[in-house]
Design a protein around this motif. Structure first.
Motif, PDB file in Angstrom:
ATOM      1  N   LYS A  27      -4.606 -13.795   1.020  1.00 51.53           N
ATOM      2  CA  LYS A  27      -5.357 -12.528   0.472  1.00 51.53           C
ATOM      3  C   LYS A  27      -4.577 -11.802   1.391  1.00 51.53           C
ATOM      4  N   LEU A  28      -5.269 -12.012   2.477  1.00 48.30           N
ATOM      5  CA  LEU A  28      -5.638 -10.508   3.302  1.00 48.30           C
ATOM      6  C   LEU A  28      -4.666 -10.528   4.234  1.00 48.30           C
ATOM      7  N   PHE A  29      -3.902 -12.121   4.881  1.00 51.22           N
ATOM      8  CA  PHE A  29      -2.838 -12.017   5.928  1.00 51.22           C
ATOM      9  C   PHE A  29      -1.502 -12.119   5.102  1.00 51.22           C
ATOM     10  N   ARG A  30      -1.005 -12.131   4.276  1.00 52.55           N
ATOM     11  CA  ARG A  30       0.322 -12.301   3.521  1.00 52.55           C
ATOM     12  C   ARG A  30       0.750 -11.267   2.183  1.00 52.55           C
ATOM     13  N   GLN A  31      -0.224 -10.777   1.834  1.00 56.16           N
ATOM     14  CA  GLN A  31       0.095 -10.234   0.355  1.00 56.16           C
ATOM     15  C   GLN A  31       0.755  -9.336   0.849  1.00 56.16           C
ATOM     16  N   ASP A  32      -0.352  -8.148   2.036  1.00 56.34           N
ATOM     17  CA  ASP A  32       0.408  -6.498   2.077  1.00 56.34           C
ATOM     18  C   ASP A  32       0.035  -6.247   3.244  1.00 56.34           C
ATOM     19  N   LEU A  33       1.286  -6.103   4.164  1.00 55.14           N
ATOM     20  CA  LEU A  33       1.487  -5.347   4.922  1.00 55.14           C
ATOM     21  C   LEU A  33       0.496  -5.327   6.021  1.00 55.14           C
ATOM     22  N   LEU A  34       0.420  -3.821   4.805  1.00 54.24           N
ATOM     23  CA  LEU A  34      -0.542  -2.709   5.836  1.00 54.24           C
ATOM     24  C   LEU A  34      -2.032  -3.539   5.966  1.00 54.24           C
ATOM     25  N   VAL A  35      -2.644  -3.874   4.741  1.00 54.12           N
ATOM     26  CA  VAL A  35      -3.407  -4.810   5.040  1.00 54.12           C
ATOM     27  C   VAL A  35      -3.243  -6.364   5.808  1.00 54.12           C
TER      28      VAL A  35
ATOM     29  N   THR B 121       0.864  -0.820   0.020  1.00 57.90           N
ATOM     30  CA  THR B 121       0.285  -0.075   0.001  1.00 57.90           C
ATOM     31  C   THR B 121       0.955   1.026  -0.125  1.00 57.90           C
ATOM     32  N   VAL B 122       0.840   2.181  -1.327  1.00 54.38           N
ATOM     33  CA  VAL B 122       2.140   2.454  -1.194  1.00 54.38           C
ATOM     34  C   VAL B 122       1.791   5.019  -1.249  1.00 54.38           C
ATOM     35  N   SER B 123      -0.070   4.791  -0.499  1.00 49.42           N
ATOM     36  CA  SER B 123      -0.286   6.172  -1.154  1.00 49.42           C
ATOM     37  C   SER B 123      -1.839   5.713  -0.142  1.00 49.42           C
ATOM     38  N   VAL B 124      -1.639   6.229   0.967  1.00 49.63           N
ATOM     39  CA  VAL B 124      -2.923   7.228   1.799  1.00 49.63           C
ATOM     40  C   VAL B 124      -3.793   7.901   2.291  1.00 49.63           C
TER      41      VAL B 124
ATOM     42  N   LEU C  51      -3.616  10.472  -6.241  1.00 48.26           N
ATOM     43  CA  LEU C  51      -2.500   8.913  -5.478  1.00 48.26           C
ATOM     44  C   LEU C  51      -2.129   7.999  -6.874  1.00 48.26           C
ATOM     45  N   ARG C  52      -3.924   7.928  -6.801  1.00 51.40           N
ATOM     46  CA  ARG C  52      -3.879   6.723  -7.914  1.00 51.40           C
ATOM     47  C   ARG C  52      -2.794   7.073  -9.197  1.00 51.40           C
ATOM     48  N   ARG C  53      -2.788   7.430  -9.185  1.00 51.65           N
ATOM     49  CA  ARG C  53      -1.925   7.965 -10.873  1.00 51.65           C
ATOM     50  C   ARG C  53      -0.419   7.766 -10.156  1.00 51.65           C
ATOM     51  N   ASN C  54       0.261   7.767  -9.127  1.00 52.30           N
ATOM     52  CA  ASN C  54       1.545   7.987  -8.427  1.00 52.30           C
ATOM     53  C   ASN C  54       2.123   7.151  -7.795  1.00 52.30           C
ATOM     54  N   ALA C  55       0.349   5.697  -7.605  1.00 54.46           N
ATOM     55  CA  ALA C  55       0.944   4.620  -7.327  1.00 54.46           C
ATOM     56  C   ALA C  55       0.713   3.527  -8.438  1.00 54.46           C
ATOM     57  N   LYS C  56       0.113   3.549  -9.925  1.00 48.34           N
ATOM     58  CA  LYS C  56       0.522   2.927 -10.549  1.00 48.34           C
ATOM     59  C   LYS C  56      -0.520   1.562 -10.035  1.00 48.34           C
ATOM     60  N   GLU C  57       0.024   0.485 -10.348  1.00 49.90           N
ATOM     61  CA  GLU C  57      -0.468  -0.542  -9.889  1.00 49.90           C
ATOM     62  C   GLU C  57      -0.193  -1.443  -8.549  1.00 49.90           C
ATOM     63  N   GLU C  58      -0.172  -0.388  -7.279  1.00 47.22           N
ATOM     64  CA  GLU C  58      -0.389  -0.260  -6.312  1.00 47.22           C
ATOM     65  C   GLU C  58      -1.200  -0.367  -5.905  1.00 47.22           C
ATOM     66  N   ARG C  59      -1.407  -0.636  -4.279  1.00 48.72           N
ATOM     67  CA  ARG C  59      -2.642  -0.754  -3.473  1.00 48.72           C
ATOM     68  C   ARG C  59      -2.378   1.138  -2.975  1.00 48.72           C
ATOM     69  N   VAL C  60      -3.456   1.729  -2.891  1.00 45.91           N
ATOM     70  CA  VAL C  60      -4.287   2.871  -2.251  1.00 45.91           C
ATOM     71  C   VAL C  60      -5.199   2.959  -1.064  1.00 45.91           C
ATOM     72  N   LEU C  61      -4.964   3.453   0.251  1.00 44.97           N
ATOM     73  CA  LEU C  61      -5.852   2.877   1.036  1.00 44.97           C
ATOM     74  C   LEU C  61      -6.566   4.611   1.120  1.00 44.97           C
ATOM     75  N   PHE C  62      -7.961   4.086   1.342  1.00 44.19           N
ATOM     76  CA  PHE C  62      -8.832   5.370   1.554  1.00 44.19           C
ATOM     77  C   PHE C  62      -9.889   5.740   2.515  1.00 44.19           C
ATOM     78  N   HIS C  63      -8.570   6.671   3.817  1.00 39.55           N
ATOM     79  CA  HIS C  63      -9.860   6.366   4.829  1.00 39.55           C
ATOM     80  C   HIS C  63     -10.888   7.646   4.899  1.00 39.55           C
ATOM     81  N   TYR C  64     -12.021   6.961   5.516  1.00 40.54           N
ATOM     82  CA  TYR C  64     -12.728   7.859   5.897  1.00 40.54           C
ATOM     83  C   TYR C  64     -13.109   8.110   6.712  1.00 40.54           C
ATOM     84  N   ASN C  65     -13.569   9.251   7.767  1.00 40.56           N
ATOM     85  CA  ASN C  65     -13.614   9.482   9.031  1.00 40.56           C
ATOM     86  C   ASN C  65     -14.687  10.189   8.942  1.00 40.56           C
ATOM     87  N   GLY C  66     -16.123   9.797   9.123  1.00 41.52           N
ATOM     88  CA  GLY C  66     -17.720  11.232   8.657  1.00 41.52           C
ATOM     89  C   GLY C  66     -18.489  11.379  10.365  1.00 41.52           C
ATOM     90  N   HIS C  67     -17.660  11.256  11.627  1.00 38.78           N
ATOM     91  CA  HIS C  67     -18.512  12.245  12.689  1.00 38.78           C
ATOM     92  C   HIS C  67     -18.973  13.422  12.669  1.00 38.78           C
TER      93      HIS C  67
END
Length: 1334
Positions: free
Chosen positions: A337-345, A59-62, A139-155
């Motif tokens: 897929k969830l526990f071994r592919q990507d450290l952040l995920v 996950t390269v961009s957040v 962020l998507r442009r810079n990340a190319k094929e890698e993963r991007v995280l979108f954190h939304y706080n709607g309080h």
């Protein structure tokens, strides 16, 4: 006196002797029951390894999007008072709104950075739609094929809408603006991960899925119909790789408990330990831990990433527990897929399991996509609560008094649980749930040794365990440990790596890349290491250099060759075997290693292993020498000399007792053939010419009265079972299916058709697919041709192979291959046929151009004149005229047709291309040589181009892969035969009890004395003329051999159990049989008069008979009709087989080593007709054709071993029998009917009896002191020890009292007083003492 003898044998007193005999059964060694005999020599099926992450991701961009609007509550949520306030552990009301917003944003970024410090973080605080769009697209442009995280706080905004919108602001913060999830998907693209911390978050997950589905459909429409308006628009990205985490279900609100943070979900995901401890303190049970308060928790000492501190240890335990829960609950692929592919995920999902546990206690259900099974009730959470309890209970004293921190017993306890699973579990059970924890423990030096030990024991359970461990993610850990210098880890790591590489050899590249091979090189070179560990190290190195150039280079530089050569003479056989395999692999197609080997005289050091007592070691040595000469680099005179040297050394193994070794030998020689192809082509042409000009009379055709060759004119056509040997024996012998269009042309020049053997009758699926020349369909050289060539060239005996001038090395090797093509073991001969035909094909292809000129005249000069009356009609397409079984009906019964049908000439041959015949017709038609049918035109020479590859690639024996299976299988488990509870052991016990019963009852019978023996208890017509009969010592089975097949009868039930073809060539006959391992798992050994021995299993039961092994017991026997054929005697106690016959030696084979151990010269000029040995005294008694009886002591040297010669018989000795007692006599009988008794210590006979003249067969009962004589004059006389006739048998019972035919063979049962008689009229009958005695 009579009373005494009765008393001695009463069961009460005789028990000890009985028990002793039963114990002997357990002590007897078993022959041909090793792994190499019981299983097919091939590698295991490679398991598809799914553990390697095909697409590791980062996950390269957040994007951190916070809509808090501090100070203004959204209209659709009524907050309680007091209410949860903390956002990222900050109270927003404690500072100005703008500052609070910025601080919270900065804090959230810090919390994420503990899990993924390297990503690019962008905060978007209280944004507008445009700001969100700009942020996501950049962020998507810079990340190319890698993963991007979108954190939304709607309080600070209203809840998400059912239409799939979330809320942001307008520029002036005067109104809330909806932002469609569809647009968000378009900007974010894939792969992405979304975290929603707001009420009713589950709605977003649902909408997201609907939009994703809609996109998929749009993509499909556009793909099917390019003119559709959708297809004109830019294609929307697919949302397949998106992950979502939402704080609650669609209908739920976030908890407002003031003791909790407002962003409870975010806290669980980003600061799990902190929130877990707070939550623990809020439970009622926390009152049991005195003195722990929320303030105290803030003061826990240590850092999260330092495992020695309390905080770090808790974090470590938390990671282990959540990982374990996930591994045990999730399907494997989802876990990967969830526990071994990507450290952040992986971190977020581990923490998500905590969120589920904590938030469910406040009636909130976090949602994820992909959905996880519920985990909040998993038993491992109790282990977590205990670990927290133990840690917190120490806190007050640590903080106030500064006492030392006691580490948690968690890991030690989990290892104990794993150990319990390993020691107590049954075979088929669920995998141990502690496996991921074992992985975590490898990080700790304290428990590492124990963890590695348990891990090794787990991997030892089999390939499934290795696959599980790899899927948990063990690989990087054990790879990293190779950098450790701790000596105590060496044995464990070597064991673990051997297990991994035995299952997945693709790890060779990872090892070389990380310099792991150096670790194993140092283990191998360490002479203090036990041999088992060095064996595993050399196995690992053999995998590293296997067909992997980088590995070969790395190991060559690491001095592997010198290391291996030093250990070639190690006493540990498995080490010798793998050292040789490793050498063979490092210089396979890698010339620098070969020259390094030459400098160290590697080939000469390997020669010693060619006579190793262990067949697998000899195999490995042959393999290594084969790849040594098989390098394709340029040749110098020096290297050619070496190749010739090696070839002549290998040629000595031509009569090795093990087919595995001879198969490897063919492959090794095939490398040489490929290397010196042109030389071999020349030799091949020379042999083809020579064979054309030479005629070999086939001994089987000169029928004489004394010859019991069966003449099959029987009205009853017997039915034969097809035999499924490892390669179908049927197809691979006699007619060999090799020569389709000329299958039944006879080679005999006298024009007498040879009797058909069942072998001609079946085509095999395996043969047609695996045999074969370039087109894998037809052979140029048929079996008959090769056999004839072999006999033509046998004037230079194969024993004088060595020390020939080098220019004829190629001729010698060609002869060796000819010899191997006639090998009694089908797999060996098939391989040799391939090599010979490959060269014959090449030779004739190359020789074609100059021959085509005269091919027209040749064709006319040979107008398909029938060679002999044995030719049969050929139907179109060259298929044989007999009923042939197709592969589908392989096991059906095949009728054996009467042999002598009127032959017909072959239809005239017409050349296809205006006078130019295909190359199959360049030579006169009289030889079974070229069998490209007339329908096939001459091919272009292009065939030959891909041909070199064909011969070398097609020839492999699978030996190395089969040997590697040893490391994949359990090593520590008790073998089944030693496991007292196993079925194998129970069956064996039952057999031994049966043996004891038979011995006891038969002894009672024989001791009462036998007054007559003429009660016929069995009679049946055998499919062929019986030539040898043999009773099974303990069950009711009798084997009856005719010329080339064996029939099994149950003499008690009177039914036929089996009939199969022995596979010997047409001009040979079976002359002896023995049951091996008769006391246990019986095998049947057959000996034929060409010196070949074959061993069969699975006969007389419902399975297909299989050939276990076969070898050339006596090499220089030429089958003759007048000779004794081959005679054998088997000694179960020592596993030795004595063989002799029409030769001047007695050859002793050790079946355990599968090699010749001794040649005792008989010192006579006539053949040996009978052998009998006694292991107690190491004596062998031999009866000879010149009437002499010779006694040999096999402990003496070859020239002193003859200890006695008796020359009292005037004629051919029919039988010499050595009694097994300590002072047992030699009993011998000649054709003239004189029976003589000799004491081996005295030079003259001690007793002589006269029986019938004109003896053809005789047997002596070992227990009852009876002997039976069969005569040419069609009667059987049975005598007792005093020479009195107790029975005279001349007629069969029933059958209108038909007269018995000329007796062809006789045999007593080893225990019961039963006599089996075979006669020339095909009948087989068994006589017994009175019925009541049986």
């Amino acid at each position: 006196m009579k009373m005494d003898s009765d008393l001695i044998h009463s069961p009460a007193v005789g028990l000890t002797e009985e028990e002793e005999a039963d114990m002997n059964d357990w002590k007897l060694p078993l022959a041909f029951m090793k792994k190499r005999h019981l299983e097919k020599i091939e590698g295991s099926k490679a398991l598809a390894q799914s553990w390697r992450m095909k697409d590791r991701m980062k996950t390269v961009s957040v994007a951190l999007v916070l809509c808090l609007n501090v100070g203004v509550d959204p209209p659709d949520v009524v907050k309680t008072s007091p209410c949860a306030r903390l956002e990222c552990w900050i109270d927003p009301l404690s500072m100005s709104p703008q500052k609070a917003l910025e601080t919270i944003g900065a804090n959230l970024q810090k919390q994420y950075e503990t899990w993924q410090p390297r990503a690019r973080y962008k905060q978007s605080l209280d944004p507008t739609v445009d700001e969100v769009k700009k942020l996501c697209t950049s962020l998507r442009r810079n990340a190319k094929e890698e993963r991007v995280l979108f954190h939304y706080n709607g309080h600070g905004v209203p809840r998400p809408t059912v239409n799939g919108e979330i809320w942001v602001f307008n520029k002036n913060y005067t109104q809330y603006i909806p932002l469609s999830i569809y647009d968000l998907q378009t900007w974010m693209g894939s792969p992405s991960i979304f975290v929603y911390d707001c009420s009713n978050a589950g709605i977003i997950v649902k909408s997201f899925k609907q939009f994703a589905l809609q996109r998929e459909q749009e993509l499909e429409v556009a793909a099917i119909n390019p003119s559709h308006p959708l297809a004109q628009m830019p294609l929307p990205p697919s949302m397949k790789n998106c992950i979502q985490l939402a704080a609650c279900e669609a209908s739920e609100l976030l908890p407002m408990n003031p003791d909790l943070p407002a962003d409870l979900f975010t806290s669980c995901l980003t600061t799990p330990i902190k929130i877990a401890l707070r939550w623990f303190c809020m439970q009622k049970s926390a009152k049991l831990v005195p003195g722990v308060t929320l303030d105290l928790i803030e003061k826990i000492p240590g850092r999260l990433n330092d495992r020695r501190t309390p905080l770090g240890e808790l974090n470590w335990i938390f990671t282990a527990i959540t990982d374990t829960i996930a591994w045990n609950v999730l399907p494997r692929d989802l876990f990967q897929k969830l526990f071994r592919q990507d450290l952040l995920v992986a971190s977020l999902f581990r923490n998500f399991l905590l969120a589920e546990r904590i938030m469910r206690s406040y009636n909130c259900t976090p949602v994820s996509s992909p959905r996880l099974p519920p985990t909040y009730m998993h038993a491992m959470w109790q282990a977590w609560d205990l670990a927290v309890d133990i840690c917190l209970s120490q806190l007050p004293t640590i903080i106030e008094e500064g006492t030392a921190f006691r580490h948690s017993p968690f890991f030690a306890e989990q290892l104990t649980a794993f150990q319990v699973w390993l020691t107590m579990g049954v075979e088929n059970r669920n995998p141990p749930e502690q496996l991921p924890i074992v992985l975590q423990v490898l990080l700790s030096q304290v428990h590492r040794l124990r963890a590695l030990d348990l891990l090794g024991r787990f991997l030892d359970l089999g390939p499934w365990a290795v696959s599980l461990a790899l899927s948990v993610g063990i690989f990087p850990y054990v790879l990293k440990l190779l950098q450790s210098s701790a000596r105590e880890l060496r044995p464990l790591l070597v064991f673990i790596w051997a297990k991994i590489l035995a299952v997945d050899s693709s790890c060779q590249a990872d090892l070389v890349k990380d310099n792991g091979h150096k670790y194993f090189l140092s283990v191998l070179a360490d002479s203090y290491m036990p041999a088992e560990h060095r064996t595993m190290a050399v196995f690992i190195l053999a995998v590293i250099v296997n067909s992997y150039n980088t590995g070969q280079e790395a190991c060559l530089q690491g001095n592997l060759i010198a290391n291996c050569l030093e250990q070639l003479s190690d006493p540990h056989p498995l080490l010798r075997q793998w050292v040789a395999i490793c050498l063979g692999r490092i210089w396979q197609n890698f010339d620098p290693a070969r020259w390094c080997g030459v400098r160290d005289s590697a080939h000469e050091k390997l020669y010693t292993l060619l006579s190793d007592p262990i067949p697998e070691v000899r195999c490995a040595a042959v393999f290594a020498l084969g790849t040594f000469v098989g390098n394709s680099a340029e040749r110098t005179d020096h290297s050619t000399t070496i190749d010739h040297n090696v070839a002549m050394m290998l040629a000595q193994l031509i009569n090795d007792g093990s087919p595995v070794v001879r198969k490897e030998l063919v492959v090794a020689l095939s490398h040489l053939v490929v290397q010196y192809e042109s030389n071999f082509c020349t030799v091949a042409l020379q042999f083809i010419e020579e064979e054309k000009n030479y005629s070999v009379p086939s001994p089987a055709n000169t029928a004489e009265p004394g010859n019991l060759t069966p003449v099959r004119e029987s009205p009853a056509i017997p039915r034969l079972r097809s035999v499924n040997s490892y390669t179908n024996i049927r197809a691979a012998t006699t007619a060999r299916n090799l020569n389709k269009s000329l299958q039944n042309l006879n080679l005999n020049e006298e024009g007498v058709p040879a009797a058909f053997s069942p072998g001609n009758l079946s085509n095999s699926s395996s043969a047609s697919s695996t045999l074969g020349s370039p087109d894998n369909d037809e052979y140029i050289l048929s079996f008959e041709t090769i056999d004839k060539m072999r006999r033509v060239s046998s004037y230079s005996s194969l024993n004088s192979l060595i020390g020939v001038s080098f220019n004829s090395v190629y001729t010698q090797i060609w002869r060796v291959l000819l010899h191997l093509a006639a090998d009694p073991f089908p797999e060996v001969s098939d391989l040799a046929m391939k090599v010979l035909n490959s060269i014959a094909y090449k030779a004739t292809m190359n020789a074609r151009p100059q021959r085509i000129l005269d091919s027209g005249s040749l064709t006319q000069s040979a107008p398909a004149s029938p060679t002999s009356k044995g030719t049969h009609i050929h139907q179109a397409g060259g298929s044989p005229p007999m009923p042939s079984t197709s592969s589908s009906s392989l096991t059906n019964d095949v009728p054996k047709p009467p042999a002598r049908d009127p032959p017909a000439a072959r239809p005239p041959y017409t050349p296809t291309l205006g006078g130019q015949a295909p190359h199959s017709h360049q030579f006169p038609r009289t030889r079974k040589m070229f069998d490209k049918g007339p329908e096939q035109a001459a091919e272009d020479g292009d065939d030959a181009v891909g041909h070199r590859i064909y011969i070398s690639a097609a020839l492999q024996t699978g030996l190395c892969d089969w040997s590697a299976k040893y490391f994949a299988q359990p090593v520590m488990k008790i073998p089944e035969e030693h496991d007292l509870e196993s079925q194998v052991r129970m069956e064996r016990q039952w057999r031994f009890l049966r043996n004891a019963r038979v011995r006891r009852q038969s002894r009672c019978t024989t001791q009462r004395g036998i007054s007559r023996l003429d009660d016929q208890i069995f009679i049946n017509r055998n499919p062929g003329v019986p030539s040898v009969v043999k009773f099974h010592p303990f069950n009711t089975c009798i084997a009856v051999a005719d010329k080339d097949s064996i029939c099994f009868w149950d003499w008690e039930k009177g039914e036929r159990l089996d009939y199969f073809y022995n596979g010997n060539p047409r001009y040979t006959r079976i002359t002896a049989m023995e049951y091996l391992n008769g006391h246990d798992c019986s095998l049947l050994l057959t000996a034929t008069d060409d010196g070949a021995l074959r061993v069969w299993k699975n006969f007389a039961d419902q399975k297909n008979p299989e050939m276990v092994t076969a070898w050339q017991g006596l090499s220089d026997m030429l089958p003759t009709t007048r000779g004794a054929g081959m005679v054998v005697d088997w000694e179960q106690e020592t596993g030795l087989l004595m063989t002799s016959g029409d030769v001047r030696v007695i050859r002793i084979w050790d079946t355990d080593r599968e090699m010749k151990v001794q040649d005792i010269p008989t010192g006579a000029d006539s053949c040996v007709t009978s052998l009998s040995c006694d292991s107690q005294r190491s004596l062998i008694a031999a009866g000879l054709g010149d009437g002499s009886v010779r006694v040999f002591d096999r402990r003496m040297g070859p020239n002193e071993s003859r200890v006695m010669t008796y020359r009292e018989h005037g004629a051919w000795v029919v039988k010499a029998h050595l009694q097994k007692e300590t002072d047992g006599h030699v009993i011998s009988v000649s054709v003239n009917g004189d029976v003589r008794f000799f004491d081996p210590r005295t030079p003259d006979s001690i007793n002589v009896l006269q029986t019938v003249k004109g003896l053809t067969a005789l047997d002596i009962h070992p227990q009852a002191n009876l002997f039976a004589c069969g005569s040419m004059n069609q009667f059987i006389a049975v005598y007792n020890a005093n020479g009195d006739v107790i029975s005279n048998i001349k007629y069969y019972d029933g059958f209108m009292g038909q007269r018995i035919g000329a007796i062809s063979c006789l045999a007593f049962h080893p225990n019961w007083p039963h006599l089996a008689v075979g006669s020339n009229d095909y009948y087989m009958s068994i006589y017994s003492a009175e019925k009541r005695l049986r």
